[in-house]
Write a protein that holds these residues in place. Structure first.
Motif, PDB file in Angstrom:
ATOM      1  N   UNK A  22      54.284  25.443  24.753  1.00 48.94           N
ATOM      2  CA  UNK A  22      54.913  26.507  23.978  1.00 48.94           C
ATOM      3  C   UNK A  22      54.175  26.622  22.655  1.00 48.94           C
ATOM      4  N   UNK A  23      53.850  27.847  22.257  1.00 52.32           N
ATOM      5  CA  UNK A  23      53.144  28.085  21.005  1.00 52.32           C
ATOM      6  C   UNK A  23      53.959  29.076  20.168  1.00 52.32           C
ATOM      7  N   UNK A  24      54.311  28.675  18.951  1.00 59.91           N
ATOM      8  CA  UNK A  24      55.109  29.510  18.058  1.00 59.91           C
ATOM      9  C   UNK A  24      54.281  29.875  16.829  1.00 59.91           C
ATOM     10  N   UNK A  25      54.297  31.144  16.455  1.00 62.19           N
ATOM     11  CA  UNK A  25      53.690  31.590  15.196  1.00 62.19           C
ATOM     12  C   UNK A  25      54.662  32.535  14.509  1.00 62.19           C
ATOM     13  N   UNK A  26      55.152  32.129  13.355  1.00 57.64           N
ATOM     14  CA  UNK A  26      56.039  32.973  12.558  1.00 57.64           C
ATOM     15  C   UNK A  26      55.498  32.980  11.129  1.00 57.64           C
ATOM     16  N   UNK A  27      54.818  34.061  10.782  1.00 58.73           N
ATOM     17  CA  UNK A  27      54.187  34.186   9.468  1.00 58.73           C
ATOM     18  C   UNK A  27      54.699  35.478   8.829  1.00 58.73           C
TER      19      UNK A  27
ATOM     20  N   UNK B 255      54.766  27.962  10.680  1.00 62.29           N
ATOM     21  CA  UNK B 255      55.696  28.837   9.983  1.00 62.29           C
ATOM     22  C   UNK B 255      55.207  28.990   8.549  1.00 62.29           C
ATOM     23  N   UNK B 256      54.855  30.200   8.158  1.00 63.95           N
ATOM     24  CA  UNK B 256      54.396  30.453   6.796  1.00 63.95           C
ATOM     25  C   UNK B 256      55.127  31.680   6.267  1.00 63.95           C
ATOM     26  N   UNK B 257      55.639  31.583   5.041  1.00 66.17           N
ATOM     27  CA  UNK B 257      56.453  32.664   4.493  1.00 66.17           C
ATOM     28  C   UNK B 257      55.846  33.267   3.229  1.00 66.17           C
ATOM     29  N   UNK B 258      54.502  33.117   3.090  1.00 65.73           N
ATOM     30  CA  UNK B 258      53.833  33.682   1.909  1.00 65.73           C
ATOM     31  C   UNK B 258      52.514  34.361   2.277  1.00 65.73           C
TER      32      UNK B 258
ATOM     33  N   UNK C 139      53.401  38.155  11.469  1.00 65.47           N
ATOM     34  CA  UNK C 139      53.429  37.978  12.922  1.00 65.47           C
ATOM     35  C   UNK C 139      54.662  37.186  13.331  1.00 65.47           C
ATOM     36  N   UNK C 140      55.234  37.592  14.418  1.00 70.64           N
ATOM     37  CA  UNK C 140      56.338  36.856  15.053  1.00 70.64           C
ATOM     38  C   UNK C 140      56.043  36.884  16.548  1.00 70.64           C
ATOM     39  N   UNK C 141      55.279  35.907  16.990  1.00 68.54           N
ATOM     40  CA  UNK C 141      54.914  35.867  18.399  1.00 68.54           C
ATOM     41  C   UNK C 141      54.968  34.438  18.913  1.00 68.54           C
TER      42      UNK C 141
ATOM     43  N   UNK D  70      60.849  36.096  18.700  1.00 65.23           N
ATOM     44  CA  UNK D  70      62.178  35.555  18.437  1.00 65.23           C
ATOM     45  C   UNK D  70      63.032  36.489  17.594  1.00 65.23           C
ATOM     46  N   UNK D  71      62.401  37.359  16.790  1.00 68.44           N
ATOM     47  CA  UNK D  71      63.174  38.114  15.815  1.00 68.44           C
ATOM     48  C   UNK D  71      62.895  39.620  15.773  1.00 68.44           C
ATOM     49  N   UNK D  72      61.691  40.068  16.077  1.00 66.47           N
ATOM     50  CA  UNK D  72      61.321  41.424  15.694  1.00 66.47           C
ATOM     51  C   UNK D  72      61.050  42.398  16.835  1.00 66.47           C
ATOM     52  N   UNK D  73      60.848  41.929  18.030  1.00 64.61           N
ATOM     53  CA  UNK D  73      60.479  42.830  19.118  1.00 64.61           C
ATOM     54  C   UNK D  73      61.479  42.728  20.263  1.00 64.61           C
TER      55      UNK D  73
END
Length: 327
Positions: free
Chosen positions: A151-156, A238-241, A248-250, A264-267
């Motif tokens: 599983x690969x998560x990217x939330x920036x 997870x980066x918020x800056x 990206x939310x993939x 998880x959140x936007x699509x």
């Protein structure tokens, strides 16, 4: 318990559409009958706009209202243990916002009260019942991409407007003494809860959490690796800056026969890629995202069903985040 008459503690943004009166009152045999906020003007305003008959500025008054037989705690996490404990000791089932508390130890204390009193405790990890994630889990269970390997998560995300500039006034979510962490704790909690629901327990997680931009006290950058008891491995960042253009939310599920990409959140799109071709599913979110989970809570309290998100399951997300941030 035939009719669930809710008392709600907190009247923040989450209660205006996602939950609160709009969702609670749409569930059969469910009604919001009282609200509480620290400022009576805020409670009165919410009650009047949503046709709630009673409002308070004292939590004990709401919990002890004889017309209230279940409590929804829609406050920041720092007061979840206190309010949940009071409600359960009063014999009233509790539905608490996520994350369940600031850390796993606080979650365990809440669960201990639930076990001792026999009063149910539920947590607002509503992705377990959202149609989008129900479809995603069905694809996983049907082995649409074979056996899951990783599983690969990217939330920036870019900073919120109130977090930057000369007059920056960040909200409570980025003050660890209130929220337990920052945006990672607020958002990754949803992710890890659903992943455990889909793949079983995480047995190991480790990460690095840092504050790189200095916009607020909490961590704004987290990287992690984790392993499920089933052997599935995962990584996340997870980066918020970041700059808005890099938002990206993939997330990706890599299987023995293909790949599933989802958000998880936007699509509302789920993309399934296999040697046979690519299939896209579009599963929009409902108007009130907590309504499906609330329906399961009401069904369980009425003796006719079971809610999939309890205090025991909800505490697990905090445990995983504690491991990752070394708390």
């Amino acid at each position: 318990m035939q009719e669930i008459q809710w008392g709600m503690i907190g009247c923040g943004n989450v209660t205006e559409k996602k939950s609160g009166a709009p969702a609670i009152n749409k569930v059969p045999h469910s009604k919001l009958v009282a609200v509480m906020a620290r400022k009576i003007e805020k409670a009165a305003d919410y009650a009047q706009r949503h046709s709630v008959p009673k409002w308070y500025d004292n939590v004990d008054d709401l919990i002890n209202d004889p017309d209230v037989n279940a409590i929804y705690i829609a406050t920041p996490p720092d007061v979840h243990p206190e309010y949940a404990t009071k409600a359960m000791q009063a014999g009233k089932p509790v539905y608490v916002e996520k994350p369940m508390a600031r850390n796993f130890a606080e979650c365990e204390a809440m669960n201990r009260v639930s076990r001792e009193t026999g009063v149910p405790l539920f947590v607002a990890y509503y992705r377990r019942t959202l149609p989008y994630f129900v479809k995603l889990k069905a694809l996983i269970d049907a082995k649409a991409i074979g056996d899951i390997r990783c599983i690969i998560i990217a939330l920036h995300w870019q900073p919120y407007s109130e977090e930057v500039g000369e007059n920056a006034q960040p909200r409570w979510r980025v003050y660890p003494e209130i929220s337990g962490g920052g945006h990672f704790h607020d958002l990754a909690s949803h992710q890890f809860d659903f992943l455990e629901y889909a793949f079983g327990p995480v047995k190991y997680a480790k990460g690095i959490a840092r504050n790189q931009a200095g916009l607020y006290p909490a961590d704004d950058m987290v990287v992690a690796s984790f392993e499920f008891e089933s052997g599935i491995l995962g990584t996340g960042s997870w980066c918020y800056t970041v700059n808005k253009a890099q938002r990206i939310d993939q997330s990706q599920l890599i299987g023995s026969k293909g790949k599933i990409s989802f958000s998880f959140f936007e699509s509302s799109k789920i993309l399934v890629e296999t040697p046979e071709g690519t299939v896209e599913y579009d599963v929009p979110y409902p108007a009130h995202v907590q309504q499906p989970l609330l329906e399961t809570i009401v069904q369980q309290l009425r003796g006719g069903g079971k809610c999939p998100s309890t205090g025991e399951t909800g505490a697990r997300a905090n445990l995983i985040m504690d491991w990752i941030t070394a708390k």
